[in-house]
Design a protein around this motif. Structure first.
Motif, PDB file in Angstrom:
ATOM      1  N   GLN A  13       0.856  -1.190   0.000  1.00  0.00           N
ATOM      2  CA  GLN A  13       0.000   0.000   0.000  1.00  0.00           C
ATOM      3  C   GLN A  13       0.891   1.239   0.000  1.00  0.00           C
ATOM      4  OE1 GLN A  13      -3.464  -0.347  -0.262  1.00  0.00           O
ATOM      5  NE2 GLN A  13      -2.802  -2.471  -0.544  1.00  0.00           N
ATOM      6  N   TRP A  14       1.036   1.862  -1.165  1.00  0.00           N
ATOM      7  CA  TRP A  14       1.900   3.040  -1.319  1.00  0.00           C
ATOM      8  C   TRP A  14       1.077   4.311  -1.298  1.00  0.00           C
ATOM      9  CZ3 TRP A  14       2.229   7.193  -4.613  1.00  0.00           C
ATOM     10  CH2 TRP A  14       3.421   7.938  -4.567  1.00  0.00           C
ATOM     11  N   PRO A  15       1.632   5.422  -0.699  1.00  0.00           N
ATOM     12  CA  PRO A  15       2.825   5.455   0.141  1.00  0.00           C
ATOM     13  C   PRO A  15       2.561   4.795   1.491  1.00  0.00           C
ATOM     14  CG  PRO A  15       1.730   7.592   0.152  1.00  0.00           C
ATOM     15  CD  PRO A  15       0.961   6.722  -0.788  1.00  0.00           C
ATOM     16  N   PRO A  16       3.628   4.583   2.299  1.00  0.00           N
ATOM     17  CA  PRO A  16       4.929   5.254   2.369  1.00  0.00           C
ATOM     18  C   PRO A  16       5.980   4.625   1.464  1.00  0.00           C
ATOM     19  CG  PRO A  16       4.751   3.730   4.166  1.00  0.00           C
ATOM     20  CD  PRO A  16       3.423   3.680   3.447  1.00  0.00           C
ATOM     21  N   GLU A  17       7.111   5.329   1.380  1.00  0.00           N
ATOM     22  CA  GLU A  17       8.312   4.857   0.700  1.00  0.00           C
ATOM     23  C   GLU A  17       9.492   5.671   1.216  1.00  0.00           C
ATOM     24  OE1 GLU A  17      10.223   4.790  -3.824  1.00  0.00           O
ATOM     25  OE2 GLU A  17       8.068   5.125  -3.543  1.00  0.00           O
ATOM     26  N   ILE A  18      10.588   4.985   1.455  1.00  0.00           N
ATOM     27  CA  ILE A  18      11.838   5.654   1.843  1.00  0.00           C
ATOM     28  C   ILE A  18      12.866   5.354   0.761  1.00  0.00           C
ATOM     29  CG2 ILE A  18      13.709   5.819   3.528  1.00  0.00           C
ATOM     30  CD1 ILE A  18      11.730   4.846   5.668  1.00  0.00           C
ATOM     31  N   ASP A  19      13.268   6.353   0.002  1.00  0.00           N
ATOM     32  CA  ASP A  19      14.311   6.209  -1.016  1.00  0.00           C
ATOM     33  C   ASP A  19      15.608   6.754  -0.422  1.00  0.00           C
ATOM     34  OD1 ASP A  19      12.487   5.551  -3.448  1.00  0.00           O
ATOM     35  OD2 ASP A  19      11.602   7.337  -2.564  1.00  0.00           O
TER      36      ASP A  19
ATOM     37  N   LEU B 140      11.454  10.926   0.996  1.00  0.00           N
ATOM     38  CA  LEU B 140      10.484  10.328   1.912  1.00  0.00           C
ATOM     39  C   LEU B 140       9.097  10.624   1.351  1.00  0.00           C
ATOM     40  CD1 LEU B 140       9.859   8.878   4.595  1.00  0.00           C
ATOM     41  CD2 LEU B 140       9.797  11.131   5.690  1.00  0.00           C
ATOM     42  N   HIS B 141       8.300   9.571   1.153  1.00  0.00           N
ATOM     43  CA  HIS B 141       6.938   9.703   0.635  1.00  0.00           C
ATOM     44  C   HIS B 141       5.948   9.354   1.742  1.00  0.00           C
ATOM     45  CE1 HIS B 141       8.037   9.838  -3.748  1.00  0.00           C
ATOM     46  NE2 HIS B 141       9.118   9.244  -3.277  1.00  0.00           N
ATOM     47  N   TRP B 142       4.871  10.124   1.840  1.00  0.00           N
ATOM     48  CA  TRP B 142       3.819   9.827   2.807  1.00  0.00           C
ATOM     49  C   TRP B 142       2.487  10.329   2.275  1.00  0.00           C
ATOM     50  CZ3 TRP B 142       7.055  13.974   3.138  1.00  0.00           C
ATOM     51  CH2 TRP B 142       6.490  15.231   3.351  1.00  0.00           C
ATOM     52  N   ARG B 143       1.422   9.965   2.937  1.00  0.00           N
ATOM     53  CA  ARG B 143       0.079  10.368   2.534  1.00  0.00           C
ATOM     54  C   ARG B 143      -0.498  11.300   3.580  1.00  0.00           C
ATOM     55  NH1 ARG B 143      -3.194   8.719  -1.445  1.00  0.00           N
ATOM     56  NH2 ARG B 143      -5.467   8.952  -1.215  1.00  0.00           N
ATOM     57  N   ASP B 144      -0.978  12.461   3.122  1.00  0.00           N
ATOM     58  CA  ASP B 144      -1.603  13.465   3.987  1.00  0.00           C
ATOM     59  C   ASP B 144      -3.065  13.555   3.591  1.00  0.00           C
ATOM     60  OD1 ASP B 144      -2.322  15.535   5.582  1.00  0.00           O
ATOM     61  OD2 ASP B 144      -0.959  17.007   4.722  1.00  0.00           O
TER      62      ASP B 144
ATOM     63  N   ALA C 206       6.303  12.572  13.325  1.00  0.00           N
ATOM     64  CA  ALA C 206       5.452  11.438  13.666  1.00  0.00           C
ATOM     65  C   ALA C 206       4.419  11.173  12.578  1.00  0.00           C
ATOM     66  CB  ALA C 206       4.751  11.703  14.999  1.00  0.00           C
ATOM     67  N   GLU C 207       4.076  12.222  11.800  1.00  0.00           N
ATOM     68  CA  GLU C 207       3.077  12.082  10.747  1.00  0.00           C
ATOM     69  C   GLU C 207       3.673  11.562   9.445  1.00  0.00           C
ATOM     70  OE1 GLU C 207       3.492  14.975  12.449  1.00  0.00           O
ATOM     71  OE2 GLU C 207       1.852  14.589  13.866  1.00  0.00           O
ATOM     72  N   HIS C 208       4.927  11.903   9.145  1.00  0.00           N
ATOM     73  CA  HIS C 208       5.524  11.568   7.857  1.00  0.00           C
ATOM     74  C   HIS C 208       6.247  10.232   7.854  1.00  0.00           C
ATOM     75  CE1 HIS C 208       5.919  16.197   7.099  1.00  0.00           C
ATOM     76  NE2 HIS C 208       4.663  15.800   7.281  1.00  0.00           N
ATOM     77  N   VAL C 209       6.805   9.843   8.972  1.00  0.00           N
ATOM     78  CA  VAL C 209       7.658   8.646   9.034  1.00  0.00           C
ATOM     79  C   VAL C 209       6.792   7.382   9.034  1.00  0.00           C
ATOM     80  CG1 VAL C 209       9.318   7.383  10.453  1.00  0.00           C
ATOM     81  CG2 VAL C 209       9.531   9.861  10.162  1.00  0.00           C
TER      82      VAL C 209
END
Length: 293
Positions: A145-151, A167-171, A216-219
């Motif tokens: 389930q993307w994101p997250p992703e750490i490149d 760093l990818h995340w979902r807002d 805490a929200e992005h990681v």
């Protein structure tokens, strides 16, 4: 030029297939060598990180802890992953690319059997110049389930003169990303990596923290595995995105490779909460903060 969305799309393709042996051509050398890069993977780091997986590729088969990508990367019209573009020879894992008419065959592997929530990952490698071929070292969610992703190391430069961390995340319903860049000559051996812990991601180059994200929200908070992969059509993508086109002087060989001497995955010897309370994650004042483009 950031191509993090491409990196995300690439991994969505099925990671089936086995490791081929013909990427480099000729006979494979299965001689055991402790290291070809002059630096061996440490079993532990700073009495903090204990290895849970180390692979120095001193064999001829890819092995049960890796899977070679196969098929067309999702959204990529310039290349196809092929197991024959992955080989182990002379103590290195080689990801290869080869132009076949108007299309590229490219190599990529997943380390999905070694999945964990939080930890430290490191890769010792060097890469050949190419304006057509990008590469992406990343952590990908086990649940797909993307994101997250750490490149923790991406590059689309023809001269291999730097890497970018993403760093990818979902807002809510919006996919967001932040990044940082560092210069270096990656045609020579370097060790890149990442430390991931609750609320923090730290990007590593030769054992030093060069970039960091605290949130805490992005990681990510979901288990992840490591992918090592090439991408094709970098020159065409640059033009499609309105970036500076490839110059006539940039190298565009019909074949190129990434040589990976070893990879290592670590977990903390104690607890992540105790490590955070010790101030460990605040010990890199010179590191750049990832920023949104």
């Amino acid at each position: 030029m950031s191509i993090a969305p491409l990196a995300a799309a690439l991994v969505l393709t099925s990671c089936s297939g086995g490791g081929g042996n013909d990427a480099a051509g000729g006979n494979l050398n299965c001689q055991h060598r402790a290291t070809v890069s002059g630096v061996a993977p440490p079993p532990a780091v700073d009495n903090i990180w204990q290895s849970v997986f180390i692979d120095d590729f001193n064999r001829c088969e890819l092995g049960e802890n890796w899977t070679a990508y196969t098929g067309r990367p999702d959204g990529d019209k310039y290349g196809k992953w092929h197991p024959s573009m992955v080989s182990i020879d002379n103590g290195v894992l080689r990801l290869h690319s080869r132009r076949d008419g108007d299309e590229w065959q490219i190599g990529g592997v997943s380390n999905w059997p070694v999945t964990q929530k939080y930890g430290r990952w490191e890769v010792r490698y060097k890469v050949e110049p190419s304006a057509d071929i990008s590469y992406h070292f990343l952590l990908w969610p086990q649940n797909e389930q993307w994101p997250p992703e750490i490149d923790f190391a991406e590059d689309v430069s023809s001269g291999r003169d730097g890497i970018t961390g993403f760093l990818h995340w979902r807002d809510g319903k919006v996919n967001r990303k932040a990044n940082a860049h560092i210069a270096g000559d990656f045609t020579e051996w370097h060790t890149v990596g990442v430390e991931w812990a609750p609320g923090v991601v730290r990007y590593l180059l030769d054992g030093e923290v060069w970039a960091i994200s605290r949130s805490a929200e992005h990681v990510p908070i979901t288990p992840m595995w490591m992918g090592l992969q090439m991408g094709a059509g970098a020159c065409e993508i640059r033009e499609e995105w309105g970036k500076h086109p490839c110059a006539a002087t940039e190298p565009r060989p019909l074949e190129s490779s990434i040589d990976i001497d070893w990879v290592a995955v670590y977990d903390v010897m104690g607890s992540y909460s105790a490590l955070a309370k010790s101030g460990y994650f605040d010990t890199a004042p010179e590191a750049s903060e990832l920023t949104e483009p």
